[in-house]
Design a protein around this motif. Sequence first.
Motif, mmCIF file in Angstrom:
data_model
loop_
_atom_site.group_PDB
_atom_site.id
_atom_site.type_symbol
_atom_site.label_atom_id
_atom_site.label_comp_id
_atom_site.label_asym_id
_atom_site.label_seq_id
_atom_site.Cartn_x
_atom_site.Cartn_y
_atom_site.Cartn_z
ATOM 1 N N ARG A 194 0.848 -1.194 0.000
ATOM 2 C CA ARG A 194 0.000 0.000 0.000
ATOM 3 C C ARG A 194 0.880 1.238 0.000
ATOM 4 O O ARG A 194 1.956 1.245 0.597
ATOM 5 C CB ARG A 194 -0.917 0.036 1.225
ATOM 6 N N ILE A 195 0.348 2.277 -0.662
ATOM 7 C CA ILE A 195 1.106 3.533 -0.722
ATOM 8 C C ILE A 195 0.269 4.634 -0.113
ATOM 9 O O ILE A 195 -0.949 4.711 -0.360
ATOM 10 C CB ILE A 195 1.449 3.894 -2.178
ATOM 11 N N TYR A 196 0.908 5.474 0.688
ATOM 12 C CA TYR A 196 0.212 6.595 1.318
ATOM 13 C C TYR A 196 0.850 7.901 0.866
ATOM 14 O O TYR A 196 2.065 7.979 0.678
ATOM 15 C CB TYR A 196 0.299 6.479 2.843
ATOM 16 N N SER A 197 -0.004 8.920 0.740
ATOM 17 C CA SER A 197 0.500 10.233 0.348
ATOM 18 C C SER A 197 1.006 10.955 1.592
ATOM 19 O O SER A 197 0.838 10.484 2.712
ATOM 20 C CB SER A 197 -0.624 11.048 -0.270
ATOM 21 N N ARG A 198 1.556 12.129 1.349
ATOM 22 C CA ARG A 198 2.035 12.940 2.456
ATOM 23 C C ARG A 198 0.928 13.260 3.462
ATOM 24 O O ARG A 198 1.162 13.417 4.647
ATOM 25 C CB ARG A 198 2.587 14.215 1.838
ATOM 26 N N ARG A 199 -0.323 13.357 2.957
ATOM 27 C CA ARG A 199 -1.456 13.591 3.859
ATOM 28 C C ARG A 199 -1.950 12.288 4.466
ATOM 29 O O ARG A 199 -2.998 12.234 5.077
ATOM 30 C CB ARG A 199 -2.604 14.249 3.107
ATOM 31 N N LEU A 200 -1.218 11.207 4.240
ATOM 32 C CA LEU A 200 -1.514 9.874 4.756
ATOM 33 C C LEU A 200 -2.794 9.283 4.180
ATOM 34 O O LEU A 200 -3.432 8.433 4.788
ATOM 35 C CB LEU A 200 -1.531 9.847 6.301
ATOM 36 N N GLU A 201 -3.168 9.761 2.994
ATOM 37 C CA GLU A 201 -4.286 9.141 2.299
ATOM 38 C C GLU A 201 -3.740 7.980 1.484
ATOM 39 O O GLU A 201 -2.630 8.052 0.966
ATOM 40 C CB GLU A 201 -4.953 10.148 1.358
ATOM 41 N N GLU A 202 -4.557 6.912 1.374
ATOM 42 C CA GLU A 202 -4.067 5.785 0.591
ATOM 43 C C GLU A 202 -4.204 6.078 -0.897
ATOM 44 O O GLU A 202 -5.273 6.462 -1.357
ATOM 45 C CB GLU A 202 -4.821 4.514 0.949
ATOM 46 N N VAL A 203 -3.105 5.951 -1.626
ATOM 47 C CA VAL A 203 -3.106 6.287 -3.057
ATOM 48 C C VAL A 203 -2.609 5.114 -3.914
ATOM 49 O O VAL A 203 -2.220 5.306 -5.050
ATOM 50 C CB VAL A 203 -2.238 7.543 -3.338
#
Length: 552
Positions: A262-271
């Motif tokens: 899983r990948i998370y953005s800087r805002r910790l949203e899953e992308v």
Amino acid sequence: MQFLEFARICEQLEGISGRLDMIEQVSAVLPRLDDEELPIFVRFIMGRVFPDWSPRKLGVGPNLLYDAVAYVVGTKRETVREAINATGDAGIAVEGLLAKKEQTSFFIQELDLIEVYRELERMAAAGGQRSQREKLRVAQGLFGNARPLEGRYLARLMLEELRIGMGEGSVRDAVARAFDLDVRLVEHAHQAMNDLGEVALLARRDPASLSCVTIEPFRPVKMMLAQAGTVAGQLGDHGEVAVEYKYDGSRFQFHKVGDICRIYSRRLEEVTESLPDIASHLAEATGHDVILDGEAVAVRDGRPMPFQYVIRRFRRKHQVDSMMEKIELVPRVFDILYLDGETLMDRPLSERRTILEEVLGAHVAEQFRVDNAAGAEAIYTEALNLGHEGVMVKVLDSPYTPGVRGRLWVKVKPGVETLDLAVVGAEWGEGRRAKMFGSFLLAVQDQGRLLPVGKVATGITDETLADLYSLFKDKVIARSGKEVTLEPDVVFEVGYSEIQTSPNYESGYALRFPRFVQVREDKSVDEAETLDSLAERYGQQKNGQGSGSLPA
Ligand code: AMP
């Protein structure tokens, strides 16, 4: 705990201006909460509903709130909107409206804290086409049973801005004080767990375990951040440092256990779904279970493309394949936080780097060890020639400190200084811009409050203004004449020529010649500039030290 009691505590805190007094009040409440209430209370008092690592979102905009309140008090959406416009504060307006209704209603069911949380969970879980209707139903139920004071804080909680001034730092201090613990221990556990609610629970139940908390895969931690500075300053303080290119891309955190990535953005949203190329590149490069920190960059003909290309891909949910053909993203990994069950955040950077090189077969960002100014200067020039933004200078024996913008990582880039500021209001434009917002009110953050520092209208093209109007039109909380108050959710990067002290804005500062640079879609409002760092920049400016200039 009854929700009414929570509301009374909030009201009391709102009346206190001293941070220490607020901490004391909250720390007195925490020990008497039960195990289920404690984490919920801790999050609520910061104006948050879910743990910071959680991807769950309430998804409540001002319109849904107006509709729910209108239904409950038996009026029109417009009346609610007008009440909010008149007070400039959704909480106070809802309180007033509920007070009028209270005189005529006979029956309300007491709300308790846990029940309110469960209802908010239901709101967040509502998905698909009917989600708005379901969210509205839950909101109506909550407001229908709320006393006026409860309504004030329910409304603010739903907008995730409690406005009582209990920031993360104060709540952390209150937890330490309530359970008689060293605040550094609480902070450390918070960095790894990324949920002060759960940390508070451990602090009471099993304080010894706080010192050995681990990072859990699929619970993203906040990204470690950098301050602006100079190479010379870092060399002077540390002798030898690690210098890396500062890639102009978008930050990601990659979690992998077995075949699951899983990948998370800087805002910790899953992308993850938007970035299948990054996921497969990294999955192929290691067989280990890992958490990696890096930057996704867009490349064309071997040269980096600007940040805007990357962020377009992060947002993309549909037709990812066709977009991938146009913009190829590659990962540049510069840190490792977790390996096969072991948390690495407390190991020094030099050790983490060695581990990273051992376990990741490709995509490791370049790093140079440097102990003299000439060497650093050469890398800096090389970085700019290669099309990067500048360099990052990192302290070799530093731990990984999630969420901290300290001097362990320093960014050095040329050009004008910019600030990342929260957009809290706007003003309608004039002439051909009459149907759009023409200027925007910007704010710094201070202990959970957002304090204005100025307005920006320069540097925005008509096309961007139209985009900004679509971005903000559903975030309007209140209107007054030509001005609107916006739900704080967007960060602007803004250039300026000077920071001045000023009695005109609540922050005590104002910007000279503010200029719009871009929307920082990768940043959330809690990453906006803080009042303290603005004051520090002001101090540096007075002492004649540019803070992000060429390496001296
Ligand atoms: P800024 O966004 O201007 O505060 O700069 C910090 C950001 O630079 C980080 O959050 C990363 O997204 C990015 N960055 C690019 N290259 C690196 C690097 N080598 N190490 C750390 N951060 C990097």
